[in-house]
Write a protein that holds these residues in place. Structure first.
Motif, PDB file in Angstrom:
ATOM      1  N   GLY A  65      15.245 -25.167 -45.273  1.00 36.40           N
ATOM      2  CA  GLY A  65      14.174 -25.396 -44.312  1.00 36.40           C
ATOM      3  C   GLY A  65      13.570 -24.132 -43.754  1.00 36.40           C
ATOM      4  O   GLY A  65      12.447 -24.164 -43.231  1.00 36.40           O
ATOM      5  N   ASP A  66      14.279 -23.001 -43.860  1.00 34.24           N
ATOM      6  CA  ASP A  66      13.739 -21.735 -43.362  1.00 34.24           C
ATOM      7  C   ASP A  66      12.570 -21.283 -44.228  1.00 34.24           C
ATOM      8  O   ASP A  66      12.479 -21.603 -45.415  1.00 34.24           O
ATOM      9  N   LEU A  67      11.664 -20.504 -43.607  1.00 32.12           N
ATOM     10  CA  LEU A  67      10.533 -19.930 -44.322  1.00 32.12           C
ATOM     11  C   LEU A  67      10.869 -18.529 -44.822  1.00 32.12           C
ATOM     12  O   LEU A  67      11.536 -17.750 -44.135  1.00 32.12           O
ATOM     13  N   VAL A  68      10.416 -18.212 -46.020  1.00 36.32           N
ATOM     14  CA  VAL A  68      10.525 -16.863 -46.568  1.00 36.32           C
ATOM     15  C   VAL A  68       9.153 -16.450 -47.071  1.00 36.32           C
ATOM     16  O   VAL A  68       8.262 -17.284 -47.258  1.00 36.32           O
ATOM     17  N   ASP A  69       8.981 -15.145 -47.289  1.00 32.99           N
ATOM     18  CA  ASP A  69       7.702 -14.603 -47.724  1.00 32.99           C
ATOM     19  C   ASP A  69       7.850 -13.979 -49.102  1.00 32.99           C
ATOM     20  O   ASP A  69       8.658 -13.057 -49.299  1.00 32.99           O
ATOM     21  N   ILE A  70       7.059 -14.469 -50.050  1.00 31.31           N
ATOM     22  CA  ILE A  70       7.037 -13.905 -51.391  1.00 31.31           C
ATOM     23  C   ILE A  70       5.952 -12.836 -51.434  1.00 31.31           C
ATOM     24  O   ILE A  70       4.795 -13.099 -51.097  1.00 31.31           O
ATOM     25  N   LEU A  71       6.326 -11.635 -51.826  1.00 35.40           N
ATOM     26  CA  LEU A  71       5.416 -10.496 -51.769  1.00 35.40           C
ATOM     27  C   LEU A  71       4.805 -10.209 -53.135  1.00 35.40           C
ATOM     28  O   LEU A  71       5.510 -10.106 -54.132  1.00 35.40           O
ATOM     29  N   GLN A  72       3.491 -10.104 -53.180  1.00 29.33           N
ATOM     30  CA  GLN A  72       2.764  -9.688 -54.364  1.00 29.33           C
ATOM     31  C   GLN A  72       1.881  -8.495 -54.007  1.00 29.33           C
ATOM     32  O   GLN A  72       1.503  -8.312 -52.844  1.00 29.33           O
ATOM     33  N   VAL A  73       1.555  -7.704 -55.002  1.00 27.84           N
ATOM     34  CA  VAL A  73       0.621  -6.593 -54.808  1.00 27.84           C
ATOM     35  C   VAL A  73      -0.436  -6.680 -55.898  1.00 27.84           C
ATOM     36  O   VAL A  73      -0.117  -6.663 -57.089  1.00 27.84           O
ATOM     37  N   GLU A  74      -1.691  -6.800 -55.488  1.00 29.50           N
ATOM     38  CA  GLU A  74      -2.790  -6.887 -56.446  1.00 29.50           C
ATOM     39  C   GLU A  74      -2.961  -5.552 -57.170  1.00 29.50           C
ATOM     40  O   GLU A  74      -2.442  -4.513 -56.756  1.00 29.50           O
ATOM     41  N   GLU A  75      -3.721  -5.591 -58.261  1.00 30.10           N
ATOM     42  CA  GLU A  75      -3.918  -4.383 -59.046  1.00 30.10           C
ATOM     43  C   GLU A  75      -4.586  -3.281 -58.239  1.00 30.10           C
ATOM     44  O   GLU A  75      -4.390  -2.101 -58.500  1.00 30.10           O
ATOM     45  N   ASN A  76      -5.378  -3.644 -57.226  1.00 25.48           N
ATOM     46  CA  ASN A  76      -6.033  -2.634 -56.394  1.00 25.48           C
ATOM     47  C   ASN A  76      -5.136  -2.112 -55.285  1.00 25.48           C
ATOM     48  O   ASN A  76      -5.571  -1.328 -54.442  1.00 25.48           O
ATOM     49  N   GLY A  77      -3.867  -2.575 -55.258  1.00 23.06           N
ATOM     50  CA  GLY A  77      -2.911  -2.084 -54.265  1.00 23.06           C
ATOM     51  C   GLY A  77      -2.840  -2.892 -52.999  1.00 23.06           C
ATOM     52  O   GLY A  77      -2.120  -2.524 -52.067  1.00 23.06           O
ATOM     53  N   THR A  78      -3.554  -4.011 -52.916  1.00 18.89           N
ATOM     54  CA  THR A  78      -3.535  -4.846 -51.724  1.00 18.89           C
ATOM     55  C   THR A  78      -2.307  -5.752 -51.729  1.00 18.89           C
ATOM     56  O   THR A  78      -2.118  -6.526 -52.674  1.00 18.89           O
ATOM     57  N   PRO A  79      -1.461  -5.688 -50.696  1.00 20.48           N
ATOM     58  CA  PRO A  79      -0.286  -6.564 -50.644  1.00 20.48           C
ATOM     59  C   PRO A  79      -0.648  -7.943 -50.118  1.00 20.48           C
ATOM     60  O   PRO A  79      -1.435  -8.081 -49.185  1.00 20.48           O
ATOM     61  N   LEU A  80      -0.086  -8.969 -50.734  1.00 17.85           N
ATOM     62  CA  LEU A  80      -0.311 -10.352 -50.334  1.00 17.85           C
ATOM     63  C   LEU A  80       1.022 -11.031 -50.064  1.00 17.85           C
ATOM     64  O   LEU A  80       2.014 -10.782 -50.747  1.00 17.85           O
ATOM     65  N   ILE A  81       1.020 -11.901 -49.086  1.00 16.05           N
ATOM     66  CA  ILE A  81       2.209 -12.652 -48.701  1.00 16.05           C
ATOM     67  C   ILE A  81       1.956 -14.139 -48.921  1.00 16.05           C
ATOM     68  O   ILE A  81       0.932 -14.677 -48.504  1.00 16.05           O
ATOM     69  N   THR A  82       2.898 -14.799 -49.608  1.00 21.19           N
ATOM     70  CA  THR A  82       2.864 -16.251 -49.740  1.00 21.19           C
ATOM     71  C   THR A  82       4.103 -16.808 -49.060  1.00 21.19           C
ATOM     72  O   THR A  82       5.222 -16.547 -49.500  1.00 21.19           O
ATOM     73  N   SER A  83       3.910 -17.523 -47.973  1.00 21.70           N
ATOM     74  CA  SER A  83       5.048 -18.112 -47.262  1.00 21.70           C
ATOM     75  C   SER A  83       5.467 -19.410 -47.945  1.00 21.70           C
ATOM     76  O   SER A  83       4.637 -20.182 -48.429  1.00 21.70           O
ATOM     77  N   GLY A  84       6.756 -19.642 -47.991  1.00 19.55           N
ATOM     78  CA  GLY A  84       7.282 -20.858 -48.609  1.00 19.55           C
ATOM     79  C   GLY A  84       8.538 -21.316 -47.913  1.00 19.55           C
ATOM     80  O   GLY A  84       9.271 -20.520 -47.321  1.00 19.55           O
TER      81      GLY A  84
END
Length: 512
Positions: A151-170
């Motif tokens: 039930g806890d939330l975690v953040d999956i980290l991605q980095v786009e090719e231009n260096g921008t970090p993105l977070i997907t919570s799940g």
């Protein structure tokens, strides 16, 4: 091995689970979550992650003197210590080149594998050269998070090719002991529901909780939006033990078990109707259980005080209901003791076992051989190989029904053949040559003797061929009803020279 995993392609990674109904920690209702969003503190997050680029080239199992076509993989790793990067073992498999790259693409450095656990699917990478020591300047290692709960939330980290970090919570939907890389190797895994998108391609990704490392994403099913994440407990232990350069690996007990839910089976075992227990169907010779005195026919009732039910599950105080193997392969290290309460002949018995690591290289039929060239011998056109699981898997997706029955019997019942030697050597194929006329149909035949000498592995086979009989003939004896093949030394020697002239790079390779 499951299909290659490359976000954002659709991945249907079916994880092998213990032979029991899905009965892990109770699934938690997950809220509808948004897709990737920009990271709240991009500079801080980018200082703790590194891109990993690998070139990998495996050996051809059918023609073991050559390699397959090389391939490339790209992942996002987590900095976890002094110049150390954590990723999956799949990024280190048969790697001919590992390169570290800063998220902005401005810095590059060649890496090497510092520690790897193929069974747990984890690897630690470090710099290959001290001259690249400045590569990690300005970086900040991630701390290990406290283990989450269902039930806890975690953040999956991605980095786009231009260096921008993105977070997907799940949200963590369930926690179970599953196999997500090597079949039959079960480890604690979080199943995370997250709506990831085509933000950046990556073979694996760091998973965070409150800005700390909670696990490593090892697979993603775009259809069901489910990610498999290696649990915090495993990451913490691997990083701690692997960072000092003396990694021992996750231990094993060395047993095979059967469930005891069948009423007639329980009656035969004299087990009460309201109890649990796992039947020990096999004890590996020389393993931790064997050394401790556990026997085939014993019924395991408790492990370290945890009651084991008839399906093999126990109640973990933090995660809930988990499969029993976590008490050995996740909660313990090599050298630790584990206490077992067993029932033998209807009576309880206490057993203490000292856990150890099973070295795959010591197995009669190794389950994997990453980074090692396969052993083989070509003699006059006869091709001999050592039996391994990867070689059996070369028979295709349905190899367990398509591979030769005699070889499958060795794989499934190694105890019947262990007295023969360190490996099983067999005739895998025949190249039509003047030395092999009439032998072309022969294949998949286990070799027992050559020139009267017992064959215990490829090295003994190579040695045996150095001394033909006085008449100049090699005598090869096979397992199949003492079948013999005779090979003329002078003719086969000529053929061997011709094979080398025609492009065969070498005639043999034997592991030292």
């Amino acid at each position: 091995m499951r299909p290659h995993l490359l976000l954002p392609l659709l991945l249907l990674s079916a994880c092998d689970r213990p032979q029991a109904p899905v009965a892990s920690a109770a699934p938690a209702p997950a809220p509808v979550l948004p897709g990737p969003v920009p990271a709240p503190n991009p500079d801080e997050i980018l200082s703790s992650v590194i891109r990993i680029n690998t070139t990998q080239q495996s050996w051809d199992q059918a023609e073991p003197w050559q390699k397959n076509t090389p391939g490339k993989r790209r992942a996002l790793g987590a900095i976890v210590g002094n110049s150390l990067v954590l990723t999956t073992a799949e990024m280190a498999v048969d790697a001919t080149l590992i390169e570290l790259e800063s998220p902005d693409g401005k810095r590059l450095a060649t890496a090497k594998t510092m520690a790897v656990d193929y069974e747990a699917n984890l690897a630690l990478l470090g710099l290959a050269s001290e001259s690249d020591a400045k590569f990690f300047e300005g970086t900040k290692p991630l701390e290990i998070a406290a283990p989450p709960k269902p039930g806890d939330l975690v953040d999956i980290l991605q980095v786009e090719e231009n260096g921008t970090p993105l977070i997907t919570s799940g949200g963590i939907q369930s926690i179970d002991v599953v196999s997500n890389f090597l079949p039959g190797q079960f480890f604690l895994t979080y199943e995370v529901k997250a709506s990831m998108q085509s933000a950046a391609s990556s073979f694996s990704l760091p998973v965070l909780r409150d800005g700390k490392l909670a696990g490593i994403l090892s697979s993603y099913d775009a259809k069901d939006q489910i990610s498999d994440v290696t649990a915090t407990d495993l990451v913490a232990r691997f990083v701690k033990e692997g960072a000092d350069g003396d990694y021992a690996g996750f231990p094993s007990l060395g047993i095979s078990i059967s469930r005891t839910e069948d009423p007639n089976f329980r009656l035969f075992l004299k087990l009460p109707d309201d109890g649990g227990g796992l039947y020990v169907s096999k004890v590996r010779a020389g393993g931790a259980a064997d050394k401790a005195g556990l026997k085939k026919g014993d019924v395991i009732l408790t492990i370290d005080g945890h009651d084991i039910d008839r399906l093999g599950y126990f109640k973990d105080p933090h995660y809930g209901r988990l499969y029993w193997s976590h008490l050995v392969r996740g909660a313990k290290a090599s050298g630790d003791k584990v206490g077992l309460t067993v029932q033998r002949d209807g009576k309880p018995l206490e057993i203490a076992a000292v856990l150890d690591r099973r070295d795959e290289a010591d197995q009669l039929v190794p389950g994997y051989s990453f980074g090692k060239a396969p052993s083989f011998l070509v003699k006059g056109g006869l091709i001999f190989q050592e039996l391994t699981r990867p070689l059996l898997e070369s028979f295709g997706n349905e190899w367990q029904s398509r591979a030769p029955l005699n070889l499958l019997d060795v794989f499934e019942n190694p105890e019947k053949y262990e007295s023969r030697g360190r490996r099983i050597v067999f005739l895998s194929n025949v190249i039509p040559t003047p030395a092999t006329v009439g032998y072309e149909p022969l294949q998949s035949m286990i070799v027992t003797k050559v020139n009267g000498k017992d064959i215990k592995d490829m090295k003994t086979l190579v040695e045996a061929f150095k001394t033909p009989a006085a008449d100049g003939l090699h005598s090869i004896e096979f397992d199949e009803e003492k079948f013999h093949v005779y090979l003329d030394e002078s003719v086969s020697d000529t053929v061997d020279k011709q094979l080398l002239q025609r492009g065969l790079p070498r005639l043999s390779r034997a592991e030292d």
